[in-house]
Design a protein around this motif. Structure first.
Motif, short mmCIF file in Angstrom:
data_model
loop_
_atom_site.label_atom_id
_atom_site.label_comp_id
_atom_site.label_asym_id
_atom_site.label_seq_id
_atom_site.Cartn_x
_atom_site.Cartn_y
_atom_site.Cartn_z
N ILE A 195 10.05 3.78 -5.73
CA ILE A 195 9.15 2.96 -5.81
C ILE A 195 9.84 1.49 -6.19
CG2 ILE A 195 7.33 2.44 -7.48
CD1 ILE A 195 6.67 5.51 -7.40
N THR A 196 10.99 1.56 -7.10
CA THR A 196 11.50 0.34 -7.21
C THR A 196 12.27 -0.36 -6.13
OG1 THR A 196 12.51 1.66 -9.33
CG2 THR A 196 13.67 -0.65 -8.71
N ALA A 197 12.70 0.17 -5.33
CA ALA A 197 13.06 -0.61 -3.79
C ALA A 197 11.83 -1.06 -3.02
CB ALA A 197 13.57 0.63 -2.82
N PHE A 198 10.81 -0.51 -3.16
CA PHE A 198 9.61 -0.92 -2.52
C PHE A 198 9.12 -2.23 -3.21
CE2 PHE A 198 9.21 2.64 0.35
CZ PHE A 198 8.40 2.16 1.28
N GLY A 199 9.34 -2.09 -4.75
CA GLY A 199 9.05 -3.15 -5.51
C GLY A 199 9.69 -4.54 -5.00
N TRP A 231 0.86 -1.28 -0.14
CA TRP A 231 -0.02 0.02 0.09
C TRP A 231 0.96 1.22 0.15
CZ3 TRP A 231 -4.27 -0.65 -2.08
CH2 TRP A 231 -4.94 -1.96 -1.84
N THR A 232 2.04 1.16 0.50
CA THR A 232 2.67 2.52 0.78
C THR A 232 3.16 2.40 -0.92
OG1 THR A 232 3.83 1.71 3.09
CG2 THR A 232 5.02 3.43 1.56
N LYS A 233 3.59 1.52 -1.46
CA LYS A 233 4.06 1.70 -2.90
C LYS A 233 3.19 2.12 -3.78
CE LYS A 233 5.32 -1.14 -6.74
NZ LYS A 233 5.73 -2.62 -7.22
N MET A 234 1.74 1.77 -3.66
CA MET A 234 0.70 2.35 -4.05
C MET A 234 0.52 3.64 -4.13
SD MET A 234 -0.52 -0.12 -6.08
CE MET A 234 1.35 -0.62 -6.51
N GLY A 235 0.69 4.29 -2.82
CA GLY A 235 0.80 5.69 -2.46
C GLY A 235 1.83 6.23 -3.30
N LEU A 236 3.07 5.62 -3.34
CA LEU A 236 3.98 6.33 -3.79
C LEU A 236 3.96 6.41 -5.58
CD1 LEU A 236 6.89 4.71 -1.85
CD2 LEU A 236 6.24 7.31 -1.95
N VAL A 237 3.32 5.49 -6.05
CA VAL A 237 2.89 5.39 -7.54
C VAL A 237 1.88 6.63 -7.96
CG1 VAL A 237 1.71 4.25 -9.49
CG2 VAL A 237 3.22 2.92 -7.72
N VAL A 238 0.92 6.74 -6.73
CA VAL A 238 0.10 7.98 -6.98
C VAL A 238 0.65 9.16 -6.98
CG1 VAL A 238 -2.12 9.24 -6.01
CG2 VAL A 238 -2.10 6.62 -6.13
N LEU A 239 1.66 9.46 -6.09
CA LEU A 239 2.44 10.67 -6.07
C LEU A 239 3.19 10.82 -7.21
CD1 LEU A 239 3.97 10.97 -2.31
CD2 LEU A 239 2.26 12.18 -3.52
N LEU A 240 3.79 9.73 -7.63
CA LEU A 240 4.61 9.82 -9.22
C LEU A 240 3.68 10.24 -10.31
CD1 LEU A 240 7.38 9.05 -10.39
CD2 LEU A 240 6.16 6.93 -11.10
N LEU A 241 2.57 9.74 -10.44
CA LEU A 241 1.55 10.49 -11.39
C LEU A 241 1.12 11.59 -11.13
CD1 LEU A 241 -0.81 7.10 -11.65
CD2 LEU A 241 0.88 7.70 -13.27
N LEU A 242 0.81 12.23 -9.87
CA LEU A 242 0.48 13.63 -9.64
C LEU A 242 1.49 14.36 -10.10
CD1 LEU A 242 -2.05 14.58 -8.03
CD2 LEU A 242 -0.70 14.75 -6.11
N ASN A 243 2.71 14.14 -9.61
CA ASN A 243 3.96 14.74 -10.00
C ASN A 243 4.20 15.00 -11.68
OD1 ASN A 243 6.72 16.22 -8.76
ND2 ASN A 243 7.46 14.62 -10.11
N GLY A 244 3.96 14.14 -12.25
CA GLY A 244 4.21 13.77 -13.76
C GLY A 244 3.08 14.79 -14.18
N TRP A 245 1.82 14.92 -13.54
CA TRP A 245 0.86 15.65 -14.00
C TRP A 245 1.17 17.25 -13.81
CZ3 TRP A 245 -2.86 18.71 -10.91
CH2 TRP A 245 -4.05 19.18 -11.62
N LEU A 246 1.68 17.50 -12.72
CA LEU A 246 2.21 19.08 -12.27
C LEU A 246 3.15 19.42 -13.06
CD1 LEU A 246 2.30 18.82 -8.37
CD2 LEU A 246 0.56 20.01 -9.94
#
Ligand code: HEM
Length: 166
Positions: free
Chosen positions: A155-159, A104-119
């Motif tokens: 995220i890679t480390a969490f994977g 779930w932490t990894k999923m949260g970080l994936v959401v942050l990555l997408l949000l950051n890409g959008w910004l």
């Protein structure tokens, strides 16, 4: 936290097939890593470029901005492959991953990555209209590039932690 029965039941045929098939395991894991290589590789190269281009005058940064815009489509394609294969990996062992804080932490970080890409794309669009040195968007792009670089590695480390510790 245990997984809902309905979700476990829904994923069971895939989980049974996956656990019996080395071929499926190889293909899905390759898609996850291959998509990561495509999306992460291009994104990290573009982020490094953004970081370096900030040393130059604003007029010299525009060609890099065009390069970053051209790369977005490939990064999103790679990310789509990572997400779809990630869902297949999750569905292969719902019981383990649903209860894992690492997942779930990894999923949260994936959401942050997408949000950051959008910004980042928003800053790019603003800079296409006003690329002057005084635009605050340059600083935002710089910050977004550093955030993106950091998130890809975390995220890679969490994977990897998911495989070994979940
Ligand atoms: C919604 C998106 C994603 C989901 C649902 C997902 C899900 C998973 C799952 C369940 C595993 C464990 C596989 C196993 O135990 O065999 C895994 C492994 C992994 N994930 Fe993801 N993932 C996603 C996105 C990402 C992203 C964006 C990255 C990298 C930035 C990433 C990098 C990795 C790595 C490096 C592994 C280890 C692979 C291995 O050693 O076999 N994942 N992922």
């Amino acid at each position: 936290m245990s997984a809902p029965h309905a979700l476990v039941a829904l994923c069971k045929p895939w989980a049974d097939y996956y656990s019996d098939s080395k071929g499926a395991e190889t293909v899905v894991q390759f898609l996850h890593i291959g998509g990561l290589l495509l999306a992460g590789g291009l994104a990290i190269a573009a982020d490094r470029g953004t970081y370096r281009t900030m040393r130059h005058a604003a007029t010299d940064r525009l060609s890099h901005l065009k390069e970053v815009s051209a790369v977005h489509r490939w990064v999103l394609t790679g990310l789509a492959v990572v997400v779809v294969s990630g869902i297949a990996l999750f569905a292969s062992d719902v019981d383990t991953f649903f209860g894992s804080w690492i997942f779930w932490t990894k999923m949260g970080l994936v959401v942050l990555l997408l949000l950051n890409g959008w910004l980042m794309t928003r800053s790019e669009h603003a800079l296409a209209l006003d690329p002057s040195e005084s635009s605050p968007q340059w600083r935002r792009m710089h910050r977004a590039a550093i955030t993106s670089l950091t998130l890809w590695f975390i995220i890679t480390a969490f994977g990897v932690a998911l495989v070994n510790l979940a």
